[in-house]
Motif scaffolding. Structure first.
Motif, PDB file in Angstrom:
ATOM      1  N   ALA A 102       0.673  -1.142  -0.332  1.00 46.12           N
ATOM      2  CA  ALA A 102      -0.043  -0.328  -0.361  1.00 46.12           C
ATOM      3  C   ALA A 102       1.074   1.409   0.093  1.00 46.12           C
ATOM      4  N   ASP A 103       2.546   0.862   0.590  1.00 47.07           N
ATOM      5  CA  ASP A 103       3.040   3.082   0.501  1.00 47.07           C
ATOM      6  C   ASP A 103       3.591   2.448  -0.490  1.00 47.07           C
ATOM      7  N   ARG A 104       3.833   1.889  -1.518  1.00 47.90           N
ATOM      8  CA  ARG A 104       5.062   1.764  -2.196  1.00 47.90           C
ATOM      9  C   ARG A 104       5.004   2.296  -3.290  1.00 47.90           C
ATOM     10  N   PHE A 105       4.531   3.715  -3.247  1.00 51.94           N
ATOM     11  CA  PHE A 105       4.771   4.536  -4.320  1.00 51.94           C
ATOM     12  C   PHE A 105       4.576   5.682  -3.497  1.00 51.94           C
ATOM     13  N   LYS A 106       6.446   6.503  -4.124  1.00 49.64           N
ATOM     14  CA  LYS A 106       6.721   7.679  -3.078  1.00 49.64           C
ATOM     15  C   LYS A 106       7.015   8.895  -4.137  1.00 49.64           C
ATOM     16  N   TYR A 107       6.616  10.265  -4.228  1.00 47.62           N
ATOM     17  CA  TYR A 107       6.312  11.432  -4.884  1.00 47.62           C
ATOM     18  C   TYR A 107       7.474  12.053  -4.481  1.00 47.62           C
ATOM     19  N   THR A 108       7.955  12.821  -5.537  1.00 47.13           N
ATOM     20  CA  THR A 108       8.913  13.919  -5.404  1.00 47.13           C
ATOM     21  C   THR A 108       8.722  15.121  -6.667  1.00 47.13           C
ATOM     22  N   VAL A 109       8.475  15.834  -5.423  1.00 49.86           N
ATOM     23  CA  VAL A 109       8.169  17.338  -6.571  1.00 49.86           C
ATOM     24  C   VAL A 109       9.493  17.506  -6.921  1.00 49.86           C
ATOM     25  N   ALA A 110       9.541  18.077  -8.913  1.00 48.10           N
ATOM     26  CA  ALA A 110      10.632  18.475  -9.634  1.00 48.10           C
ATOM     27  C   ALA A 110       9.821  19.648 -10.478  1.00 48.10           C
ATOM     28  N   LYS A 111      10.383  20.560 -10.764  1.00 47.79           N
ATOM     29  CA  LYS A 111      10.430  22.051 -11.871  1.00 47.79           C
ATOM     30  C   LYS A 111      10.671  22.029 -12.893  1.00 47.79           C
ATOM     31  N   VAL A 112      10.095  21.625 -14.103  1.00 44.22           N
ATOM     32  CA  VAL A 112       9.948  21.168 -15.464  1.00 44.22           C
ATOM     33  C   VAL A 112      11.398  22.626 -15.738  1.00 44.22           C
ATOM     34  N   VAL A 113      12.312  22.375 -16.444  1.00 47.52           N
ATOM     35  CA  VAL A 113      12.651  23.570 -16.763  1.00 47.52           C
ATOM     36  C   VAL A 113      13.202  23.466 -18.728  1.00 47.52           C
ATOM     37  N   ASP A 114      12.911  22.984 -19.095  1.00 46.14           N
ATOM     38  CA  ASP A 114      12.881  22.491 -20.070  1.00 46.14           C
ATOM     39  C   ASP A 114      10.987  21.249 -20.952  1.00 46.14           C
ATOM     40  N   ASN A 115      10.754  21.735 -22.085  1.00 45.49           N
ATOM     41  CA  ASN A 115      10.155  20.793 -22.359  1.00 45.49           C
ATOM     42  C   ASN A 115       9.385  21.310 -24.176  1.00 45.49           C
ATOM     43  N   THR A 116       9.241  20.149 -24.529  1.00 47.59           N
ATOM     44  CA  THR A 116       9.434  20.703 -26.351  1.00 47.59           C
ATOM     45  C   THR A 116       7.808  19.578 -26.783  1.00 47.59           C
ATOM     46  N   THR A 117       7.354  19.800 -27.644  1.00 48.20           N
ATOM     47  CA  THR A 117       5.567  19.428 -27.837  1.00 48.20           C
ATOM     48  C   THR A 117       5.921  19.234 -29.426  1.00 48.20           C
ATOM     49  N   GLN A 118       6.498  20.045 -30.161  1.00 46.23           N
ATOM     50  CA  GLN A 118       6.622  19.595 -31.746  1.00 46.23           C
ATOM     51  C   GLN A 118       7.170  18.708 -31.975  1.00 46.23           C
ATOM     52  N   PHE A 119       8.104  18.148 -31.538  1.00 48.01           N
ATOM     53  CA  PHE A 119       8.640  16.993 -32.296  1.00 48.01           C
ATOM     54  C   PHE A 119       8.003  15.823 -32.244  1.00 48.01           C
ATOM     55  N   ALA A 120       7.974  14.153 -33.497  1.00 44.00           N
ATOM     56  CA  ALA A 120       7.425  13.130 -32.757  1.00 44.00           C
ATOM     57  C   ALA A 120       8.191  12.651 -32.028  1.00 44.00           C
ATOM     58  N   ASN A 121       9.442  12.911 -31.384  1.00 46.86           N
ATOM     59  CA  ASN A 121       9.881  12.030 -30.424  1.00 46.86           C
ATOM     60  C   ASN A 121      10.120  13.251 -28.951  1.00 46.86           C
ATOM     61  N   ASN A 122       9.165  14.024 -27.795  1.00 46.53           N
ATOM     62  CA  ASN A 122       9.172  14.912 -27.651  1.00 46.53           C
ATOM     63  C   ASN A 122       9.756  14.436 -25.977  1.00 46.53           C
ATOM     64  N   TYR A 123      11.078  15.475 -24.849  1.00 49.56           N
ATOM     65  CA  TYR A 123      11.219  15.301 -24.145  1.00 49.56           C
ATOM     66  C   TYR A 123      11.807  16.435 -22.738  1.00 49.56           C
ATOM     67  N   ILE A 124      11.152  16.159 -21.621  1.00 45.33           N
ATOM     68  CA  ILE A 124      11.460  17.265 -20.652  1.00 45.33           C
ATOM     69  C   ILE A 124      12.513  16.702 -19.605  1.00 45.33           C
ATOM     70  N   THR A 125      12.744  18.501 -18.964  1.00 46.60           N
ATOM     71  CA  THR A 125      13.747  18.345 -18.560  1.00 46.60           C
ATOM     72  C   THR A 125      13.397  19.130 -17.247  1.00 46.60           C
ATOM     73  N   ILE A 126      13.612  17.785 -16.071  1.00 42.57           N
ATOM     74  CA  ILE A 126      13.068  18.456 -14.693  1.00 42.57           C
ATOM     75  C   ILE A 126      14.766  18.859 -13.695  1.00 42.57           C
ATOM     76  N   ASP A 127      14.563  19.702 -13.114  1.00 49.75           N
ATOM     77  CA  ASP A 127      15.608  20.268 -11.715  1.00 49.75           C
ATOM     78  C   ASP A 127      16.002  19.491 -10.982  1.00 49.75           C
ATOM     79  N   LYS A 128      15.194  17.914 -11.326  1.00 47.25           N
ATOM     80  CA  LYS A 128      15.981  16.773  -9.721  1.00 47.25           C
ATOM     81  C   LYS A 128      16.662  15.463 -11.059  1.00 47.25           C
ATOM     82  N   GLY A 129      17.645  15.059  -9.804  1.00 47.77           N
ATOM     83  CA  GLY A 129      18.924  14.194 -10.544  1.00 47.77           C
ATOM     84  C   GLY A 129      18.579  12.549  -9.407  1.00 47.77           C
ATOM     85  N   THR A 130      20.433  12.115  -9.343  1.00 50.21           N
ATOM     86  CA  THR A 130      20.130  11.356  -8.807  1.00 50.21           C
ATOM     87  C   THR A 130      20.487  11.827  -7.494  1.00 50.21           C
ATOM     88  N   ASP A 131      21.171  12.962  -7.235  1.00 53.20           N
ATOM     89  CA  ASP A 131      21.038  13.737  -5.192  1.00 53.20           C
ATOM     90  C   ASP A 131      20.039  13.433  -5.058  1.00 53.20           C
TER      91      ASP A 131
END
Length: 278
Positions: A102-131
């Motif tokens: 029941a408690d297996r999901f954990k959430y971490t807030v991140a801010k979007v710093v880059d985002n594309t929607t105009q390509f066939a394959n789009n990616y989003i960059t967020i300001d949280k990483g392995t640290d």
């Protein structure tokens, strides 16, 4: 100093005129009740307007912090809601999930710093990483629905494969029909996505909700994917032709939530073990 004295000498007549005007204005206000009341009412009205403008400006400058606070609050609420839903799933009454599941999901807030929607394959960059405990394979959602899955990370940033990607598939379930299909973007409109493999024997109506199904380890079940925009029939096939209006507006993404399934590695290892033993 000499230049300042010269300025006053040259402007002495104008300065004397201004001082006399101010003095006359003062006497008028203090000797006449009518003009005194008019002055104070007018000054209070303009002072109130200036104060309102000042407060509006201060509130606008605080919007970034307000959004960050709301994102943190949503993170806490998402965690509590997911824990509650997973501890009491729609299952036989005698079934009770253990606390770890029941408690297996954990959430971490991140801010979007880059985002594309105009390509066939789009990616989003967020300001949280392995640290921050982020690793590839984690799901990403927004306050309104699904976003994508973490692809690569470094210490401080992560790149997310958006659901607006031609090769990204999401197991999705229609809440009313109960049938499970696959949501996949067709690369055309960033507001719409296709829902495939829904049998013609199931009744599907415009406005029905599609959510993440129980058959994935990336997202908690029940995360909104979109709502049915149109329903048709695929030629020579036994499936509906369904288009969903995505619940997430990718054109104004600001904050997202990275979802960690604490039991995913354990489940994956067990399933791989079964596959190797076949």
């Amino acid at each position: 100093m000499g230049e300042l004295v010269d300025f006053f000498v040259r402007s002495r007549n104008f300065i004397l005129f201004v001082l006399l005007e101010v003095l006359c204005f003062y006497f008028i206000i203090n000797t006449s009740n009518y003009w005194s009341a008019t002055y104070f009412n007018t000054s209070n009205r303009y002072a109130a307007k200036v104060l309102a403008w000042s407060n509006a400006a201060n509130e606008y400058t605080r919007l970034r912090q307000v959004n960050a606070d709301l994102a943190m609050e949503n993170q806490r609420l998402n965690t509590r809601l997911t824990r509650l839903l997973q501890s009491k799933p729609a299952a036989p009454a005698e079934y009770q999930a253990d606390s770890a599941f029941a408690d297996r999901f954990k959430y971490t807030v991140a801010k979007v710093v880059d985002n594309t929607t105009q390509f066939a394959n789009n990616y989003i960059t967020i300001d949280k990483g392995t640290d921050d405990g982020i690793r590839p394979g984690m799901g990403v959602i927004s306050p309104t629905g699904i976003v994508g899955k973490v692809k690569v990370c470094n210490r401080h940033f992560s790149v997310v494969t958006s659901i607006l990607h031609s090769e990204y598939l999401v197991s999705s379930r229609l809440t009313k029909a109960g049938d499970v299909g696959t949501a996949k973007w067709d690369g055309v409109d960033p507001h719409l996505i296709k829902l495939n493999d829904i049998s013609l024997t199931k009744t599907v109506n415009k406005g029905d909700s599609a959510v993440t199904s129980e058959y994935n380890t990336t997202f908690p079940p029940g995360i909104l994917v979109g709502r049915v925009r149109s329903v048709g029939v695929q030629p020579n096939k036994t499936f509906h032709d369904i288009t969903l209006l995505l619940s997430t507006n990718f054109s104004n993404l600001s904050f997202v939530y990275v979802v960690e399934n604490r039991l995913q590695q354990e489940q994956d290892q067990l399933e791989k073990q079964v596959e190797t033993e076949k």
